[in-house]
Motif scaffolding. Sequence first.
Motif, PDB file in Angstrom:
ATOM      1  N   ASP A 161      -2.813  -7.474  -2.589  1.00  0.00           N
ATOM      2  CA  ASP A 161      -2.815  -7.093  -1.241  1.00  0.00           C
ATOM      3  C   ASP A 161      -2.321  -5.767  -1.013  1.00  0.00           C
ATOM      4  OD1 ASP A 161      -2.790  -7.081   1.656  1.00  0.00           O
ATOM      5  OD2 ASP A 161      -1.472  -8.885   2.118  1.00  0.00           O
ATOM      6  N   ASN A 173     -11.609 -13.958  -1.145  1.00  0.00           N
ATOM      7  CA  ASN A 173     -10.317 -14.680  -0.537  1.00  0.00           C
ATOM      8  C   ASN A 173     -10.203 -16.031  -1.056  1.00  0.00           C
ATOM      9  OD1 ASN A 173      -8.391 -14.795   1.963  1.00  0.00           O
ATOM     10  ND2 ASN A 173      -9.621 -16.331   2.595  1.00  0.00           N
ATOM     11  N   ARG A 180     -15.536  -9.656   5.816  1.00  0.00           N
ATOM     12  CA  ARG A 180     -14.784  -9.221   6.835  1.00  0.00           C
ATOM     13  C   ARG A 180     -15.390  -8.271   7.570  1.00  0.00           C
ATOM     14  NH1 ARG A 180     -12.325 -13.261   5.829  1.00  0.00           N
ATOM     15  NH2 ARG A 180     -10.204 -13.566   4.683  1.00  0.00           N
ATOM     16  N   ASN A 194      -8.967  -3.854   8.355  1.00  0.00           N
ATOM     17  CA  ASN A 194      -9.922  -3.778   7.068  1.00  0.00           C
ATOM     18  C   ASN A 194     -10.348  -2.671   6.996  1.00  0.00           C
ATOM     19  OD1 ASN A 194      -8.982  -6.643   7.085  1.00  0.00           O
ATOM     20  ND2 ASN A 194     -10.946  -7.095   8.504  1.00  0.00           N
ATOM     21  N   ASN A 217      -7.085  -8.056  -0.886  1.00  0.00           N
ATOM     22  CA  ASN A 217      -7.263  -7.517   0.358  1.00  0.00           C
ATOM     23  C   ASN A 217      -6.785  -6.115   0.480  1.00  0.00           C
ATOM     24  OD1 ASN A 217      -7.478  -8.113   3.328  1.00  0.00           O
ATOM     25  ND2 ASN A 217      -5.280  -7.721   3.267  1.00  0.00           N
TER      26      ASN A 217
END
Length: 377
Positions: free
Chosen positions: A162, A193, A200, A222, A242
């Motif tokens: 992340d 994910n 997303r 995002n 992410n």
Amino acid sequence: MAVSNVLILGGYGNFGKRIVESLSAIKGITIVIAGRNIKKAKGLQTELSLKGIEAELKAAEIDIHSSHFLNRIQALAPDLVIHTGGPFQGQNYGVAEACIAIGSHYIDLADDRRFVCDITTLNDKAIDQDVLIVSGASSVPGLSSTVIDEFVDQYSIIEEIDFAIAPGNRAERGEATVRGILSYTGHPFKVLNAGEWVHRYGWMSARKLNFGQVIGKRWLANIDIPDLELLPDRYPGVKTVNFQAGLELPFLHLGMVFMALLAKIGLVKDWSVLTRLIFDSSEIFKRLGTDTGGMQINLKGLGENKKTKSVKWMLVAENGIGPYIPTLSAIIIAKKLISGEIDTRGASPCLGMYTLQEFDAEARPLGIYHYTEVSDG
């Protein structure tokens, strides 16, 4: 092939001028500052020449979209081309293919997912011509993969990556970067994910993240980048990747989130057609906020002892130095080609092409620093 003639496309732009400045300290090479505006190219040539640089500087007018581009680049006969002329969204591989055709190495600062990930389609041609073609030599995936590689041996498996970038509002930014972001604002893209590929939406899923005492908490949303596709392949076992970025001023950031919502529900098809208006409007608020930005990478997984391990890597850039960060990967690789340290050939995304120690050698003199927090068990 000795590298002594370096052509920098967009050499007077936001990123290009920083690359020219850095490489101009190398004795015995020629740097061609190139772009569509010969006046700006000559202006930077004069400005840097007055500083007593080591390299020879030249200026050239060149348009990558011209039908005469191949002939023009062939006449300049570079050993290495550094392509900074974004946005790369929607660009083809014309520049890279031209470099292969004339036997020149190539580096770009692309951050477009398809552009960077699919550069491997040129691999066989690059090998046949004995050249190196590198895409994404920027903060992502160039620096991000280098940082993760620094810690990967401490894990038996990395399960979650992340990470985020938070530039300061007063840091210099380019219109091409803004256009690239607007092109996917509110549009879907796939991310991994919890072990599944899900959609997303660009500039949505807003959240705040703490970047430490110097930077503080920043809003994020995002962003579609090559890493979302490249990192799951590079680090087997990863279940979640992410990435987000944000604007320092909350009202600008949340305004972008609202724009993304309008695109998601279909009221706006493509915000990038309004890039100039949006860019100019944002410049009105340039004096607000700070010139401090940073990057954060969080890794979670199992350590060598099979117990939970977390690593938080934090980078800080103060005093408006932030825009140098996206250029450092290209600078490091260019210097390694010039010195003959790289003998790799082919076409690939910029993954693990230098070490964190090599990054520090370029970053620390600029005042860019980083630190790490580790949690075991």
